[in-house]
Design a protein around this motif. Structure first.
Motif, PDB file in Angstrom:
ATOM      1  N   ALA A 215       0.839  -1.084   0.085  1.00 54.06           N
ATOM      2  CA  ALA A 215      -0.130   0.050  -0.114  1.00 54.06           C
ATOM      3  C   ALA A 215       0.980   1.327   0.182  1.00 54.06           C
ATOM      4  O   ALA A 215       1.771   1.254   0.639  1.00 54.06           O
ATOM      5  CB  ALA A 215      -0.809   0.059   1.438  1.00 54.06           C
ATOM      6  N   GLY A 216       0.489   2.305  -0.760  1.00 56.85           N
ATOM      7  CA  GLY A 216       1.239   3.581  -0.804  1.00 56.85           C
ATOM      8  C   GLY A 216       0.516   4.400  -2.066  1.00 56.85           C
ATOM      9  O   GLY A 216      -0.014   3.707  -2.847  1.00 56.85           O
ATOM     10  N   GLU A 217       1.424   5.568  -2.056  1.00 57.48           N
ATOM     11  CA  GLU A 217       0.921   6.292  -3.397  1.00 57.48           C
ATOM     12  C   GLU A 217       2.210   6.947  -3.829  1.00 57.48           C
ATOM     13  O   GLU A 217       2.696   7.089  -2.937  1.00 57.48           O
ATOM     14  CB  GLU A 217      -0.193   7.339  -3.062  1.00 57.48           C
ATOM     15  N   PRO A 218       2.319   7.232  -5.013  1.00 54.59           N
ATOM     16  CA  PRO A 218       1.107   7.037  -6.085  1.00 54.59           C
ATOM     17  C   PRO A 218       1.014   5.621  -6.697  1.00 54.59           C
ATOM     18  O   PRO A 218       1.988   4.709  -6.411  1.00 54.59           O
ATOM     19  CB  PRO A 218       1.808   7.859  -7.384  1.00 54.59           C
ATOM     20  N   LEU A 219      -0.007   5.163  -7.320  1.00 51.41           N
ATOM     21  CA  LEU A 219      -0.136   3.807  -7.809  1.00 51.41           C
ATOM     22  C   LEU A 219      -0.547   3.806  -9.144  1.00 51.41           C
ATOM     23  O   LEU A 219      -0.841   4.763  -9.952  1.00 51.41           O
ATOM     24  CB  LEU A 219      -1.496   3.342  -6.867  1.00 51.41           C
ATOM     25  N   LEU A 220      -0.222   2.853  -9.814  1.00 56.55           N
ATOM     26  CA  LEU A 220      -0.362   2.458 -11.207  1.00 56.55           C
ATOM     27  C   LEU A 220      -1.071   1.089 -11.392  1.00 56.55           C
ATOM     28  O   LEU A 220      -0.510   0.358 -10.688  1.00 56.55           O
ATOM     29  CB  LEU A 220       1.053   2.284 -11.754  1.00 56.55           C
TER      30      LEU A 220
ATOM     31  N   GLY B  49       8.275   8.903 -18.154  1.00 61.66           N
ATOM     32  CA  GLY B  49       9.044   7.928 -18.596  1.00 61.66           C
ATOM     33  C   GLY B  49       9.513   6.675 -17.781  1.00 61.66           C
ATOM     34  O   GLY B  49       9.378   5.557 -18.096  1.00 61.66           O
ATOM     35  N   ASP B  50       9.362   6.941 -16.430  1.00 58.70           N
ATOM     36  CA  ASP B  50       9.465   5.820 -15.532  1.00 58.70           C
ATOM     37  C   ASP B  50       8.076   4.826 -15.581  1.00 58.70           C
ATOM     38  O   ASP B  50       8.187   3.603 -15.590  1.00 58.70           O
ATOM     39  CB  ASP B  50       9.696   6.165 -13.917  1.00 58.70           C
ATOM     40  N   ILE B  51       7.059   5.535 -15.526  1.00 60.00           N
ATOM     41  CA  ILE B  51       5.620   4.937 -15.698  1.00 60.00           C
ATOM     42  C   ILE B  51       5.462   3.882 -16.845  1.00 60.00           C
ATOM     43  O   ILE B  51       5.225   3.009 -16.930  1.00 60.00           O
ATOM     44  CB  ILE B  51       4.546   6.141 -15.398  1.00 60.00           C
ATOM     45  N   ALA B  52       5.822   4.705 -18.095  1.00 58.28           N
ATOM     46  CA  ALA B  52       6.211   4.136 -19.339  1.00 58.28           C
ATOM     47  C   ALA B  52       6.940   2.661 -19.266  1.00 58.28           C
ATOM     48  O   ALA B  52       6.532   1.639 -19.721  1.00 58.28           O
ATOM     49  CB  ALA B  52       6.471   4.874 -20.478  1.00 58.28           C
ATOM     50  N   GLY B  53       7.990   3.095 -18.700  1.00 62.91           N
ATOM     51  CA  GLY B  53       8.969   1.799 -18.736  1.00 62.91           C
ATOM     52  C   GLY B  53       8.314   0.636 -17.771  1.00 62.91           C
ATOM     53  O   GLY B  53       8.495  -0.452 -18.168  1.00 62.91           O
ATOM     54  N   ARG B  54       7.656   0.940 -16.638  1.00 66.62           N
ATOM     55  CA  ARG B  54       7.111   0.069 -15.890  1.00 66.62           C
ATOM     56  C   ARG B  54       5.892  -0.876 -16.840  1.00 66.62           C
ATOM     57  O   ARG B  54       5.685  -2.079 -16.703  1.00 66.62           O
ATOM     58  CB  ARG B  54       6.450   0.529 -14.486  1.00 66.62           C
ATOM     59  N   VAL B  55       5.143  -0.076 -17.175  1.00 70.40           N
ATOM     60  CA  VAL B  55       3.992  -0.441 -18.139  1.00 70.40           C
ATOM     61  C   VAL B  55       4.519  -1.450 -19.270  1.00 70.40           C
ATOM     62  O   VAL B  55       4.134  -2.716 -19.366  1.00 70.40           O
ATOM     63  CB  VAL B  55       3.207   0.660 -18.706  1.00 70.40           C
TER      64      VAL B  55
ATOM     65  N   ILE C 257      -4.694   1.698 -18.490  1.00 65.95           N
ATOM     66  CA  ILE C 257      -3.565   2.084 -17.653  1.00 65.95           C
ATOM     67  C   ILE C 257      -4.227   3.412 -16.705  1.00 65.95           C
ATOM     68  O   ILE C 257      -4.664   3.996 -17.361  1.00 65.95           O
ATOM     69  CB  ILE C 257      -2.350   2.553 -18.271  1.00 65.95           C
ATOM     70  N   ASP C 258      -4.234   3.323 -15.467  1.00 69.32           N
ATOM     71  CA  ASP C 258      -4.733   3.942 -14.739  1.00 69.32           C
ATOM     72  C   ASP C 258      -3.590   4.430 -13.596  1.00 69.32           C
ATOM     73  O   ASP C 258      -3.093   3.579 -12.810  1.00 69.32           O
ATOM     74  CB  ASP C 258      -5.781   3.555 -13.847  1.00 69.32           C
ATOM     75  N   VAL C 259      -3.187   5.855 -13.634  1.00 71.41           N
ATOM     76  CA  VAL C 259      -2.312   6.235 -12.780  1.00 71.41           C
ATOM     77  C   VAL C 259      -2.768   7.298 -11.635  1.00 71.41           C
ATOM     78  O   VAL C 259      -3.606   8.142 -12.055  1.00 71.41           O
ATOM     79  CB  VAL C 259      -1.107   7.135 -13.246  1.00 71.41           C
ATOM     80  N   ARG C 260      -2.443   6.835 -10.271  1.00 75.42           N
ATOM     81  CA  ARG C 260      -3.168   7.945  -9.381  1.00 75.42           C
ATOM     82  C   ARG C 260      -2.252   8.519  -8.388  1.00 75.42           C
ATOM     83  O   ARG C 260      -1.113   7.874  -7.912  1.00 75.42           O
ATOM     84  CB  ARG C 260      -3.948   6.928  -8.366  1.00 75.42           C
ATOM     85  N   PHE C 261      -2.227   9.608  -8.322  1.00 71.22           N
ATOM     86  CA  PHE C 261      -1.217  10.605  -7.513  1.00 71.22           C
ATOM     87  C   PHE C 261      -1.908  11.082  -6.406  1.00 71.22           C
ATOM     88  O   PHE C 261      -2.958  11.460  -6.475  1.00 71.22           O
ATOM     89  CB  PHE C 261      -0.730  11.633  -8.148  1.00 71.22           C
TER      90      PHE C 261
END
Length: 74
Positions: free
Chosen positions: A9-14, A34-40, A54-58
């Motif tokens: 548990a923690g934020e931000p979440l992908l 770029g980090d998020i795209a790399g993880r996806v 793809i849903d990103v929550r900050f």
């Protein structure tokens, strides 16, 4: 049946949703797009299919309270 894999548990979440499962990933350390795209890309490659969504929550930034803060009354 849809499976779901949870990260700590923690934020931000992908959240990455595939046809048969979804992955919830904790993104720490102030990720860039770029980090998020790399993880996806990494997860899609391991899953051997393209994601459906793809849903990103900050979280909202909240400044921590100061220990020596005084309340001013007017």
């Amino acid at each position: 049946m849809r499976l779901h894999h949870d990260a700590m548990a923690g934020e931000p979440l992908l959240r990455i949703v595939f046809a048969d499962t979804s992955f919830l990933v904790d993104l720490r350390d102030h990720p860039t797009l770029g980090d998020i795209a790399g993880r996806v890309d990494d997860i899609a490659r391991q899953h051997e299919s393209a994601p459906l969504s793809i849903d990103v929550r900050f979280s909202a930034y909240r400044e921590p309270p100061r220990a020596n803060a005084r309340i001013l009354m007017g």
